[in-house]
Design a protein around this motif. Structure first.
Motif, short mmCIF file in Angstrom:
data_model
loop_
_atom_site.label_atom_id
_atom_site.label_comp_id
_atom_site.label_asym_id
_atom_site.label_seq_id
_atom_site.Cartn_x
_atom_site.Cartn_y
_atom_site.Cartn_z
N TRP A 209 0.83 -1.20 0.00
CA TRP A 209 0.00 0.00 0.00
C TRP A 209 0.87 1.26 0.00
O TRP A 209 0.61 2.22 -0.70
CB TRP A 209 -0.94 0.00 1.20
CG TRP A 209 -1.51 1.33 1.58
CD1 TRP A 209 -1.34 2.01 2.75
CD2 TRP A 209 -2.36 2.17 0.77
NE1 TRP A 209 -2.02 3.20 2.74
CE2 TRP A 209 -2.66 3.33 1.54
CE3 TRP A 209 -2.89 2.07 -0.51
CZ2 TRP A 209 -3.45 4.36 1.06
CZ3 TRP A 209 -3.68 3.10 -0.99
CH2 TRP A 209 -3.96 4.22 -0.21
N TYR A 210 1.97 1.22 0.77
CA TYR A 210 2.82 2.40 0.88
C TYR A 210 3.65 2.65 -0.37
O TYR A 210 4.12 3.77 -0.59
CB TYR A 210 3.75 2.23 2.09
CG TYR A 210 3.01 2.12 3.40
CD1 TYR A 210 2.52 3.23 4.06
CD2 TYR A 210 2.77 0.86 3.98
CE1 TYR A 210 1.83 3.13 5.24
CE2 TYR A 210 2.08 0.75 5.17
CZ TYR A 210 1.61 1.89 5.80
OH TYR A 210 0.92 1.77 6.97
N SER A 211 3.82 1.64 -1.19
CA SER A 211 4.63 1.80 -2.40
C SER A 211 3.84 2.40 -3.55
O SER A 211 4.41 2.71 -4.61
CB SER A 211 5.21 0.45 -2.82
OG SER A 211 4.18 -0.46 -3.19
N LEU A 212 2.53 2.58 -3.38
CA LEU A 212 1.72 3.16 -4.45
C LEU A 212 2.09 4.61 -4.72
O LEU A 212 1.94 5.11 -5.84
CB LEU A 212 0.23 3.09 -4.10
CG LEU A 212 -0.42 1.71 -4.16
CD1 LEU A 212 -1.89 1.79 -3.75
CD2 LEU A 212 -0.31 1.11 -5.56
N PHE A 213 2.57 5.29 -3.68
CA PHE A 213 2.97 6.69 -3.86
C PHE A 213 4.08 7.01 -2.89
O PHE A 213 3.97 6.77 -1.68
CB PHE A 213 1.79 7.63 -3.64
CG PHE A 213 2.13 9.08 -3.92
CD1 PHE A 213 2.07 9.58 -5.20
CD2 PHE A 213 2.55 9.92 -2.90
CE1 PHE A 213 2.40 10.90 -5.47
CE2 PHE A 213 2.88 11.24 -3.15
CZ PHE A 213 2.81 11.73 -4.44
N ASN A 214 5.15 7.59 -3.40
CA ASN A 214 6.28 8.01 -2.57
C ASN A 214 6.34 9.53 -2.54
O ASN A 214 6.08 10.20 -3.53
CB ASN A 214 7.60 7.45 -3.11
CG ASN A 214 7.66 5.94 -3.02
OD1 ASN A 214 7.32 5.37 -1.99
ND2 ASN A 214 8.07 5.28 -4.10
N GLY A 215 6.71 10.08 -1.40
CA GLY A 215 6.80 11.52 -1.27
C GLY A 215 5.55 12.11 -0.66
O GLY A 215 4.73 11.42 -0.04
N VAL A 216 5.38 13.42 -0.87
CA VAL A 216 4.23 14.14 -0.32
C VAL A 216 3.25 14.45 -1.45
O VAL A 216 3.63 15.11 -2.43
CB VAL A 216 4.69 15.45 0.36
CG1 VAL A 216 3.49 16.21 0.91
CG2 VAL A 216 5.69 15.15 1.46
N PRO A 217 2.02 14.00 -1.37
CA PRO A 217 1.05 14.27 -2.44
C PRO A 217 0.60 15.72 -2.42
O PRO A 217 0.78 16.43 -1.44
CB PRO A 217 -0.11 13.33 -2.09
CG PRO A 217 -0.04 13.21 -0.61
CD PRO A 217 1.43 13.22 -0.27
N LYS A 218 -0.01 16.14 -3.51
CA LYS A 218 -0.55 17.50 -3.57
C LYS A 218 -1.80 17.66 -2.72
O LYS A 218 -2.09 18.76 -2.25
CB LYS A 218 -0.82 17.91 -5.02
CG LYS A 218 0.43 18.10 -5.86
CD LYS A 218 0.12 18.73 -7.20
CE LYS A 218 1.41 19.03 -7.97
NZ LYS A 218 1.15 19.74 -9.24
N VAL A 219 -2.53 16.56 -2.54
CA VAL A 219 -3.71 16.59 -1.67
C VAL A 219 -3.68 15.35 -0.79
O VAL A 219 -3.66 14.22 -1.29
CB VAL A 219 -5.02 16.63 -2.48
CG1 VAL A 219 -6.22 16.70 -1.53
CG2 VAL A 219 -5.04 17.82 -3.43
N ILE A 220 -3.66 15.57 0.51
CA ILE A 220 -3.70 14.48 1.49
C ILE A 220 -5.13 14.35 2.00
O ILE A 220 -5.75 15.34 2.39
CB ILE A 220 -2.76 14.77 2.68
CG1 ILE A 220 -1.34 15.04 2.19
CG2 ILE A 220 -2.78 13.61 3.66
CD1 ILE A 220 -0.44 15.62 3.29
N HIS A 221 -5.63 13.13 2.00
CA HIS A 221 -7.01 12.87 2.45
C HIS A 221 -6.97 11.94 3.66
O HIS A 221 -6.57 10.78 3.55
CB HIS A 221 -7.82 12.24 1.32
CG HIS A 221 -9.29 12.18 1.59
ND1 HIS A 221 -10.18 11.58 0.71
CD2 HIS A 221 -10.03 12.65 2.62
CE1 HIS A 221 -11.40 11.68 1.20
NE2 HIS A 221 -11.34 12.32 2.37
N TYR A 222 -7.39 12.46 4.79
CA TYR A 222 -7.39 11.69 6.04
C TYR A 222 -8.72 10.94 6.15
O TYR A 222 -9.62 11.31 6.91
CB TYR A 222 -7.16 12.61 7.23
CG TYR A 222 -5.87 13.39 7.12
CD1 TYR A 222 -4.66 12.83 7.54
CD2 TYR A 222 -5.84 14.68 6.59
CE1 TYR A 222 -3.46 13.54 7.43
CE2 TYR A 222 -4.66 15.39 6.48
CZ TYR A 222 -3.48 14.82 6.89
OH TYR A 222 -2.30 15.52 6.78
#
Length: 283
Positions: A209-222
């Motif tokens: 799951w964590y490998s789908l996106f690395n770094g900081v996204p432009k929009v974080i959804h909690y």
């Protein structure tokens, strides 16, 4: 011309709403905010109007009635009937293109590229509801072809579908996926990284799951009930939310929010958990 952004909440979520708006203004100007609500005080809107003027932006107090939505099912305790207010967008928003955001989101970069994305004739653009499914979209961020919604009476269609299926699907998100099945434009995951799934992934040791996106996204959804303002959860970017919650409007106006753009060591956050040492002293 100002880009239209719509948010909706009740008075109990006003601090979360303002935190989301802070994060948007830290990286964007020329925004027209539509706030769909029943009970937010006029004094708050007066205060926000003054603050947003520094960003050549404005905020509209759109008072709506929740009576038509209270009868509809909300699938989780943390979701309230105000989630259905997004149905009202074609009824109140005049712009042809609209961005809807949930109030449990943080924006970390410019949204200009998102606003200019080609929807290829689709009525809506969204990010897949990952990791739950790749076949449906998450409704927390919706890039809406509002002209299409108006012409096709989307509000009426959504209300009719909700009356019929609201007990069988995942709230308004489920209804939106019924109406726009195979008619939504996929957006990159960086515009809606759903970190609420981190806790379950950690428990089940699903490191992929964590490998789908690395770094900081432009929009974080909690997403889910793992909100960053709650004490016990294991999600990424909790301190990003707290940064925007705590930063003063003066610092955002002075562009000092950008000192946090590097997010320090957040990229190297231990994705499978963390350790904390708490020292107490009592007398």
């Amino acid at each position: 011309m100002r880009n239209a952004i719509v948010l909706a909440c009740d008075n109990s979520y006003m601090d979360k709403l303002e935190t989301t708006i802070k994060s948007i203004c830290a990286h964007n100007k020329n925004i027209k905010f539509y706030i769909l609500n029943e009970d937010l005080p006029i004094e708050w809107f007066r205060l926000m109007t003054k603050r947003l003027s520094y960003f050549n932006s404005e905020i509209l107090n759109i008072k709506v009635s929740g009576d038509s939505f209270k009868k509809f099912n909300c699938p989780y305790e943390h979701i309230k009937y105000q989630t259905y207010f997004r149905y009202l967008i074609p009824e109140y928003v005049e712009e042809d293109r609209v961005l809807y955001l949930d109030c449990d989101m943080i924006v970390t970069d410019s949204l200009d590229e998102l606003f200019n994305m080609d929807l290829n004739g689709c009525p809506v653009g969204a990010v897949a509801d990952l990791p739950r499914t790749d076949m449906e979209f998450n409704a927390g961020l919706l890039l809406i072809n509002n002209l299409c919604w108006k012409k096709n009476n989307v509000f009426e269609k959504l209300m009719n579908l909700t009356a019929q299926y609201h007990l069988e699907v995942l709230g308004d998100q489920g209804i939106l996926n019924i109406l726009f099945k195979d008619q939504w434009q996929r957006l990159p995951i960086l515009y809606n990284l759903q970190v609420g799934s981190d806790s379950l992934a950690w428990i089940e040791n699903k490191t992929e799951w964590y490998s789908l996106f690395n770094g900081v996204p432009k929009v974080i959804h909690y997403t889910c009930d793992c909100k960053p303002w709650l004490m016990y959860n294991r999600i990424r970017f909790k301190d990003v939310w707290w940064f925007y919650y705590g930063i003063s409007w003066d610092k955002i106006i002075l562009d000092e929010a950008r000192v946090y753009d590097n997010f320090n060591n957040l990229d190297t956050l231990n994705k499978l958990g963390y350790k904390a040492k708490i020292n107490t002293h009592t007398t």
